[in-house]
Design a protein around this motif. Sequence first.
Motif, PDB file in Angstrom:
ATOM      1  N   GLY A 344       0.831  -1.209   0.000  1.00 16.71           N
ATOM      2  CA  GLY A 344       0.000   0.000   0.000  1.00 16.71           C
ATOM      3  C   GLY A 344       0.861   1.253   0.000  1.00 16.71           C
ATOM      4  O   GLY A 344       2.086   1.187   0.067  1.00 16.71           O
ATOM      5  N   VAL A 345       0.194   2.406  -0.062  1.00 22.74           N
ATOM      6  CA  VAL A 345       0.946   3.666  -0.090  1.00 22.74           C
ATOM      7  C   VAL A 345       1.516   3.901   1.312  1.00 22.74           C
ATOM      8  O   VAL A 345       0.778   3.953   2.289  1.00 22.74           O
ATOM      9  N   SER A 346       2.836   3.985   1.395  1.00 20.44           N
ATOM     10  CA  SER A 346       3.470   4.120   2.719  1.00 20.44           C
ATOM     11  C   SER A 346       3.984   5.538   2.903  1.00 20.44           C
ATOM     12  O   SER A 346       4.070   6.310   1.945  1.00 20.44           O
ATOM     13  N   THR A 347       4.308   5.860   4.122  1.00 19.06           N
ATOM     14  CA  THR A 347       5.038   7.103   4.389  1.00 19.06           C
ATOM     15  C   THR A 347       6.515   6.787   4.193  1.00 19.06           C
ATOM     16  O   THR A 347       7.044   5.901   4.870  1.00 19.06           O
ATOM     17  N   LYS A 348       7.129   7.459   3.220  1.00 21.77           N
ATOM     18  CA  LYS A 348       8.529   7.151   2.883  1.00 21.77           C
ATOM     19  C   LYS A 348       9.403   8.316   3.276  1.00 21.77           C
ATOM     20  O   LYS A 348       9.189   9.443   2.819  1.00 21.77           O
ATOM     21  N   LEU A 349      10.402   8.030   4.118  1.00 20.46           N
ATOM     22  CA  LEU A 349      11.312   9.090   4.568  1.00 20.46           C
ATOM     23  C   LEU A 349      12.750   8.622   4.362  1.00 20.46           C
ATOM     24  O   LEU A 349      13.249   7.771   5.103  1.00 20.46           O
ATOM     25  N   ASP A 350      13.376   9.193   3.356  1.00 22.11           N
ATOM     26  CA  ASP A 350      14.781   8.866   3.049  1.00 22.11           C
ATOM     27  C   ASP A 350      15.634   9.839   3.848  1.00 22.11           C
ATOM     28  O   ASP A 350      15.623  11.045   3.576  1.00 22.11           O
ATOM     29  N   VAL A 351      16.315   9.352   4.873  1.00 25.59           N
ATOM     30  CA  VAL A 351      17.039  10.277   5.765  1.00 25.59           C
ATOM     31  C   VAL A 351      18.498   9.826   5.911  1.00 25.59           C
ATOM     32  O   VAL A 351      18.858   8.700   5.577  1.00 25.59           O
ATOM     33  N   GLY A 352      19.309  10.729   6.436  1.00 21.47           N
ATOM     34  CA  GLY A 352      20.719  10.392   6.667  1.00 21.47           C
ATOM     35  C   GLY A 352      21.153  10.919   8.025  1.00 21.47           C
ATOM     36  O   GLY A 352      20.700  11.988   8.439  1.00 21.47           O
ATOM     37  N   VAL A 353      21.960  10.136   8.706  1.00 21.93           N
ATOM     38  CA  VAL A 353      22.533  10.602   9.978  1.00 21.93           C
ATOM     39  C   VAL A 353      24.034  10.289   9.987  1.00 21.93           C
ATOM     40  O   VAL A 353      24.476   9.356   9.296  1.00 21.93           O
ATOM     41  N   PRO A 354      24.814  11.067  10.749  1.00 21.28           N
ATOM     42  CA  PRO A 354      26.250  10.741  10.835  1.00 21.28           C
ATOM     43  C   PRO A 354      26.415   9.321  11.389  1.00 21.28           C
ATOM     44  O   PRO A 354      25.626   8.904  12.247  1.00 21.28           O
ATOM     45  N   LEU A 355      27.390   8.583  10.875  1.00 23.64           N
ATOM     46  CA  LEU A 355      27.568   7.188  11.325  1.00 23.64           C
ATOM     47  C   LEU A 355      27.706   7.117  12.841  1.00 23.64           C
ATOM     48  O   LEU A 355      27.234   6.162  13.466  1.00 23.64           O
TER      49      LEU A 355
END
Length: 464
Positions: A344-355
């Motif tokens: 189904g249609v999801s909430t998509k959040l492409d994020v980045g954090v420092p390792l």
Amino acid sequence: MTETSTIDSARRTGELLPRLSRIVGTGHVLTGGDLTRSYESDWTGRWSGRCLAVVRPANTAEVAAVVAECGDHRVALVPQGGNTGLVGGSTPDGSGSQIVLSLTRLNGIGAVERESGQIPVGAGVSLTALQQAARAAGYDAGLDLGARDTATVGGLAACDAGGLKAVRYGTARARIVGVEAVLADGSTVSRMAGLLKDNAGYNLPALLIGSEGTLAVITEVLWKLVPRLDARATALIAIDSVQQAAQIAGPLMASLPSLEVLELMTETGIRVTLDYLDQAPPMAVTPAWVLVQCAARTDPQDELIEALDGIGVAGQAIVAVDAAGTERLMRIREGHPEAVNHGGVSTKLDVGVPLRALGRFLEALPTVVERAAPGARLVAYGHLGDGNVHVNVLGPDPDDTTVDESVLELVAGCGGTISAEHGVGRHKAAYLALIRSAADRAAMRAVKHALDPDEILNPGTVLA
Ligand code: FAD
Ligand code: S2G
Ligand code: ZN
């Protein structure tokens, strides 16, 4: 909109379409739902709108003429490549007043220049076509992602796409050494010399890469290829906690010069994807799996096994012994987006954090999502080596922004970014202030105003 402005806009658009047909040919000005529908909604089905028309120019000159006409008529344009973008930046809004400018006909691929390992590529060329041209010439494109068959080089440039190999070769920005583009006034800028060093004036290509169709329409790029490496070794590591994933990323990158892919999967996503693929797990499903692939001129398997041993995970890893085994392991990771989409249609959040903050982020994420959307399913996976996590949440109404706000606030608190590789689009424009200061946003607006004063290029994308 007032009565006169509605008449005015009808007049303007009434005049515009015949002019655009004269530029690109009537067969390349598409109107009417059946012809335009596939251009008007995105791959996830979450972002859809209605356009005035889809216009498909064949070359830079036609792009320039179309942009100039749209500028004269104050009609906004949404540049579109493969329409695989995931943040609502490639589809029109609901006004029915925007033109979708499809760049897919700019599909010329030049010859590889042997002296530099560079290749001129039209914006509409698919990533797969670029990869094939590179491999045929003994090179590799140095960038790979699941949407390779449809994503275009113009879209990769506009989003500064990352993908599976960014951990070794960087994002699109690291691969593109020249750009030709049309500005909002219809003028064309071309920096295609492919000079490794060129400090004469501001770096326009650098500014346009990642600008998501809001500063210019990219019509061609000069792509810097990497050596083709056919010897591969692939391992899947079962790990007991997401923190452990963050802990082993650094040592693996430090001990594996041949490392090319370093990906994270977590339990819910593994199960959802194996079900979707109807594939048996190749090993016990644990809280997380880490996928490692090395590529070199000679077989890197010993180096890989030695590195796994060195960080004490050799006993919990499986190593693919042939191409079929490698494909099976890669398929589990690559199957994640389709498996989520299938749900189904999801909430998509492409994020980045420092390792350094990745363990903390991954540990806090489930609680934050559960509090924002009780009972929702969290599917988190991504490019471990880049600190890039794809947070997908199945359950809440995609227009309910509680999850978005909670997760993006957590990201900002971890010193991260609200968009690692997919761009801001329309989806995240409202959250830019979480990680960009007022001065930073004012500077971005100043650039936008300088290059697109009438805001005809992808309005509402990147800057709300
Ligand atoms: P579109 O979706 O058509 O457009 C994307 C944005 O770029 C829009 O803002 C559009 O206006 C702009 N744009 C497009 N072409 C031009 C142009 N010529 N000039 C100016 N602006 C332009 N992305 C990653 O980074 N890494 C991944 O691993 C990854 N995996 C994916 C897997 C799947 C299954 C899918 C569906 C998508 C994935 N993506 C990934 C997202 C997407 O493929 C990338 O963002 C890609 O760069 C989009 O290219 P496109 O040609 O489809 O662009
Ligand atoms: C990936 C694709 C899209 C998604 O698979 O690496 O970039 O599902 C993503 O977020
Ligand atoms: Zn990705």
